[in-house]
Design a protein around this motif. Sequence first.
Motif, PDB file in Angstrom:
ATOM      1  N   GLU A  94      62.220  26.662 -11.968  1.00 37.14           N
ATOM      2  CA  GLU A  94      62.157  27.195 -10.593  1.00 37.14           C
ATOM      3  C   GLU A  94      61.382  26.248  -9.674  1.00 37.14           C
ATOM      4  O   GLU A  94      60.551  26.667  -8.871  1.00 37.14           O
ATOM      5  N   GLN A  95      61.681  24.975  -9.805  1.00 33.59           N
ATOM      6  CA  GLN A  95      60.995  23.981  -8.954  1.00 33.59           C
ATOM      7  C   GLN A  95      61.569  24.006  -7.538  1.00 33.59           C
ATOM      8  O   GLN A  95      62.772  24.134  -7.350  1.00 33.59           O
ATOM      9  N   GLN A  96      60.690  23.918  -6.557  1.00 33.13           N
ATOM     10  CA  GLN A  96      61.121  23.860  -5.155  1.00 33.13           C
ATOM     11  C   GLN A  96      60.135  23.040  -4.341  1.00 33.13           C
ATOM     12  O   GLN A  96      58.957  22.951  -4.673  1.00 33.13           O
ATOM     13  N   ARG A  97      60.644  22.412  -3.301  1.00 26.36           N
ATOM     14  CA  ARG A  97      59.786  21.689  -2.365  1.00 26.36           C
ATOM     15  C   ARG A  97      59.578  22.560  -1.129  1.00 26.36           C
ATOM     16  O   ARG A  97      60.531  22.979  -0.488  1.00 26.36           O
ATOM     17  N   ARG A  98      58.322  22.837  -0.818  1.00 27.06           N
ATOM     18  CA  ARG A  98      57.988  23.663   0.329  1.00 27.06           C
ATOM     19  C   ARG A  98      58.068  22.851   1.617  1.00 27.06           C
ATOM     20  O   ARG A  98      58.032  21.611   1.597  1.00 27.06           O
ATOM     21  N   PRO A  99      58.177  23.530   2.774  1.00 26.59           N
ATOM     22  CA  PRO A  99      58.259  22.795   4.052  1.00 26.59           C
ATOM     23  C   PRO A  99      57.076  21.857   4.293  1.00 26.59           C
ATOM     24  O   PRO A  99      57.216  20.846   4.998  1.00 26.59           O
ATOM     25  N   ASN A 100      55.918  22.168   3.706  1.00 22.30           N
ATOM     26  CA  ASN A 100      54.747  21.309   3.902  1.00 22.30           C
ATOM     27  C   ASN A 100      54.705  20.138   2.930  1.00 22.30           C
ATOM     28  O   ASN A 100      53.713  19.404   2.869  1.00 22.30           O
ATOM     29  N   ARG A 106      57.016  26.425 -12.016  1.00 24.61           N
ATOM     30  CA  ARG A 106      56.339  27.202 -13.054  1.00 24.61           C
ATOM     31  C   ARG A 106      56.467  26.447 -14.364  1.00 24.61           C
ATOM     32  O   ARG A 106      57.518  25.873 -14.652  1.00 24.61           O
ATOM     33  N   MET A 107      55.395  26.437 -15.148  1.00 20.45           N
ATOM     34  CA  MET A 107      55.387  25.753 -16.441  1.00 20.45           C
ATOM     35  C   MET A 107      55.148  26.765 -17.553  1.00 20.45           C
ATOM     36  O   MET A 107      54.221  27.573 -17.471  1.00 20.45           O
ATOM     37  N   ARG A 108      55.979  26.704 -18.586  1.00 16.06           N
ATOM     38  CA  ARG A 108      55.825  27.616 -19.707  1.00 16.06           C
ATOM     39  C   ARG A 108      54.593  27.241 -20.533  1.00 16.06           C
ATOM     40  O   ARG A 108      54.373  26.068 -20.847  1.00 16.06           O
ATOM     41  N   VAL A 109      53.814  28.272 -20.901  1.00 18.66           N
ATOM     42  CA  VAL A 109      52.611  28.083 -21.706  1.00 18.66           C
ATOM     43  C   VAL A 109      52.591  29.134 -22.816  1.00 18.66           C
ATOM     44  O   VAL A 109      53.214  30.192 -22.689  1.00 18.66           O
ATOM     45  N   TYR A 398      53.684  31.752 -18.202  1.00 20.37           N
ATOM     46  CA  TYR A 398      53.830  30.557 -17.363  1.00 20.37           C
ATOM     47  C   TYR A 398      52.622  30.441 -16.451  1.00 20.37           C
ATOM     48  O   TYR A 398      51.864  31.382 -16.241  1.00 20.37           O
ATOM     49  N   LYS A 399      52.452  29.239 -15.959  1.00 23.84           N
ATOM     50  CA  LYS A 399      51.472  29.016 -14.892  1.00 23.84           C
ATOM     51  C   LYS A 399      52.168  28.277 -13.768  1.00 23.84           C
ATOM     52  O   LYS A 399      53.164  27.576 -13.980  1.00 23.84           O
ATOM     53  N   HIS A 400      51.665  28.471 -12.567  1.00 29.79           N
ATOM     54  CA  HIS A 400      52.211  27.763 -11.415  1.00 29.79           C
ATOM     55  C   HIS A 400      51.605  26.371 -11.358  1.00 29.79           C
ATOM     56  O   HIS A 400      50.395  26.202 -11.507  1.00 29.79           O
ATOM     57  N   VAL A 401      52.446  25.386 -11.143  1.00 33.41           N
ATOM     58  CA  VAL A 401      51.999  23.996 -11.005  1.00 33.41           C
ATOM     59  C   VAL A 401      52.413  23.510  -9.630  1.00 33.41           C
ATOM     60  O   VAL A 401      53.575  23.665  -9.229  1.00 33.41           O
ATOM     61  N   ILE A 402      51.470  22.952  -8.893  1.00 33.90           N
ATOM     62  CA  ILE A 402      51.714  22.500  -7.518  1.00 33.90           C
ATOM     63  C   ILE A 402      51.338  21.030  -7.406  1.00 33.90           C
ATOM     64  O   ILE A 402      50.213  20.640  -7.734  1.00 33.90           O
ATOM     65  N   TRP A 403      52.283  20.220  -6.955  1.00 27.44           N
ATOM     66  CA  TRP A 403      52.048  18.799  -6.730  1.00 27.44           C
ATOM     67  C   TRP A 403      51.960  18.547  -5.219  1.00 27.44           C
ATOM     68  O   TRP A 403      52.849  18.950  -4.475  1.00 27.44           O
ATOM     69  N   GLY A 404      50.889  17.899  -4.831  1.00 26.22           N
ATOM     70  CA  GLY A 404      50.721  17.594  -3.411  1.00 26.22           C
ATOM     71  C   GLY A 404      50.445  16.117  -3.165  1.00 26.22           C
ATOM     72  O   GLY A 404      50.369  15.308  -4.092  1.00 26.22           O
ATOM     73  N   GLU A 405      50.297  15.789  -1.907  1.00 25.49           N
ATOM     74  CA  GLU A 405      50.012  14.408  -1.483  1.00 25.49           C
ATOM     75  C   GLU A 405      48.862  14.405  -0.480  1.00 25.49           C
ATOM     76  O   GLU A 405      48.895  13.674   0.517  1.00 25.49           O
TER      77      GLU A 405
END
Length: 412
Positions: A94-100, A106-109, A398-405
């Motif tokens: 369920e990966q998505q890129r947000r407007p920001n 989500r990562m399975r754990v 699962y846990k939510h994983v967020i990648w930012g810049e």
Amino acid sequence: VQEIVDRAERASEMLARADTESKNRVLLRMAALLGERCDEVIAANEQDLEQARQAGIEGSLLDRLAFSKAKVRSRITSLNKIAALPDPIGQCFEQQRRPNGLVVSRMRVPLGVIFMIYEARPHVTVNAGAFSLKAGNAVICKGGSEAQRCNTLLGQLWTEALEAAGLPGDAVQVASLSHEAVDELLSMQEKIALVVPRGGKELIRAVSERSRIPVIKHFEGVCHVYVGDRADTDKALKIVLDSKLLMPAVCNAAETVLIDASLRFWTPMLVSALIDHGIEVRGCPLVCQEVPEIQPAQEEDWYTEYLDAIYSVRIVAGLDEAMAHIAQYGSGHTDVIVTENYSHAMRFVREVDSSVVLVNASTMFCDGESLGMGAEIGISTDKLHARGPMGLNELTSYKHVIWGEGQIMGAT
């Protein structure tokens, strides 16, 4: 009890970090050990069976206790299939890129420590160990006393397979526990993540009432085959027979046949075929009018999981009455419609609230291997967090994983 749980917790921490190759080595080694020591496993099971017979155990429970050469070979096949499945741990979905610009997924754990409680069924000791391990969990297996010899040996094989791969032998513990010890484990919500009971209604109800830990229930399967409007009767007969006779003592065996009133003329042929195949038939008043020699069904028959070669048969006015019957008497497990009427099939699929719904196929396909899971550790009749056959994904969170810049929420 505390020592068992502490060992399981330490093992689960190591398994959560274990790589896929190490986990698969355990599964393949366990498969090899089952092959090498098949005669020992069967001999232990035969001792359990003999003691069970002397204790007066019979019928479906005795069938579930049996661990024949064919069943051992089936577990070997399943272990190899589970080893070949993708490792769910670390999978992102369920990966998505947000407007920001943030990339969210989500990562399975793993869940952590799982507590399995079950009657008979030595194969559960194999399946529970395999699925828990591959999903990065430790498992404590409390089998019934009637299977103690076979389960103890299977536990020793798990320990050997784990240690040969460099993983902790405590990752799969087969424990002989008193009722008091089980109650103590059921209260340890800070250590155990999930309880999975498999057995009769009383066992599952007792565990659910006593546990302070989330429980996934595997209640009975009062499963139906509805032979609907415009059904192919040849196809229907094969499905009705297979849904009962392949394995009458399993939870996904059908217990009731519902016949659409438009096919009432076919009822005597169906009943005759069932009787010819050794199936006892109990009919509603309309069925008994067509075939007077059969036993009338009582109200409790519609609620009954026979786990035997017995069918209750009822003629219904149409799709709505069939679905109303399933809603009233069914257990939300597995239900089938046989029809060439696409709109009726789609209504059945949408409106029948069961964990598995099939169109023109046997209830036997409510099965982990048939669904690509390799096997299953049970078939959940719950809706949270798992429903239907449980495989690898159902033993993860699962846990939510967020990648930012460098994004920030407020002004600097």
